[in-house]
Design a protein around this motif. Structure first.
Motif, mmCIF file in Angstrom:
data_model
loop_
_atom_site.group_PDB
_atom_site.id
_atom_site.type_symbol
_atom_site.label_atom_id
_atom_site.label_comp_id
_atom_site.label_asym_id
_atom_site.label_seq_id
_atom_site.Cartn_x
_atom_site.Cartn_y
_atom_site.Cartn_z
ATOM 1 N N GLU A 7 0.800 -1.226 0.098
ATOM 2 C CA GLU A 7 0.049 -0.039 0.023
ATOM 3 C C GLU A 7 0.599 1.336 0.168
ATOM 4 N N THR A 8 1.774 1.280 0.715
ATOM 5 C CA THR A 8 3.020 2.404 0.780
ATOM 6 C C THR A 8 3.471 2.623 -0.449
ATOM 7 N N LEU A 9 4.059 1.460 -0.880
ATOM 8 C CA LEU A 9 4.608 1.476 -2.322
ATOM 9 C C LEU A 9 3.762 2.207 -3.554
ATOM 10 N N GLN A 10 2.511 1.716 -3.401
ATOM 11 C CA GLN A 10 1.385 2.342 -4.185
ATOM 12 C C GLN A 10 1.355 3.783 -3.965
ATOM 13 N N ASP A 11 1.359 4.317 -3.038
ATOM 14 C CA ASP A 11 1.321 5.646 -2.634
ATOM 15 C C ASP A 11 2.457 6.462 -3.231
ATOM 16 N N VAL A 12 3.580 5.854 -2.939
ATOM 17 C CA VAL A 12 4.846 6.446 -3.459
ATOM 18 C C VAL A 12 4.956 6.634 -4.958
ATOM 19 N N LEU A 13 4.311 5.480 -5.525
ATOM 20 C CA LEU A 13 4.457 5.502 -7.006
ATOM 21 C C LEU A 13 3.517 6.582 -7.513
ATOM 22 N N ALA A 14 2.170 6.727 -6.826
ATOM 23 C CA ALA A 14 1.416 7.804 -7.285
ATOM 24 C C ALA A 14 1.946 9.156 -7.066
ATOM 25 N N LYS A 15 2.548 9.297 -6.003
ATOM 26 C CA LYS A 15 3.134 10.707 -5.567
ATOM 27 C C LYS A 15 4.291 10.913 -6.562
ATOM 28 N N ARG A 16 5.255 9.881 -7.082
ATOM 29 C CA ARG A 16 5.932 9.893 -8.209
ATOM 30 C C ARG A 16 5.574 10.575 -9.418
#
Length: 82
Positions: A38-47
């Motif tokens: 879930e956190t990785l998905q958030d990081v990718l969305a932010k990037r």
């Protein structure tokens, strides 16, 4: 690994392997697999948002400045120093 002609399948596999390593690493540190994903998905969305606002300049061809403005052929020495 900067070859832009590699197949999309190979790129997918390389990224999948890298992401699996990241997930495993942080899950082993006690964060839990679901939380890491879930956190990785958030990081990718932010990037992705950051990239959309300011794309990587290496993805675009470099355009040389134009010398077709009127004074380009007639340099002036009135620009200073006198």
């Amino acid at each position: 690994m900067t070859d832009r002609t590699q197949s999309p399948e190979r790129l997918f596999q390389q990224l999948d392997d890298a992401v699996a390593e990241i997930i495993d690493r942080f899950a082993r540190e006690g964060h839990g697999t679901t939380r890491v994903i879930e956190t990785l998905q958030d990081v990718l969305a932010k990037r992705q948002l950051a990239y959309d606002r300011d794309p990587d300049p290496t993805d675009e061809p470099i355009e040389e400045p134009s010398n077709d403005w009127p004074a380009a052929d007639n340099p002036s020495d009135s620009g200073g120093g006198s």
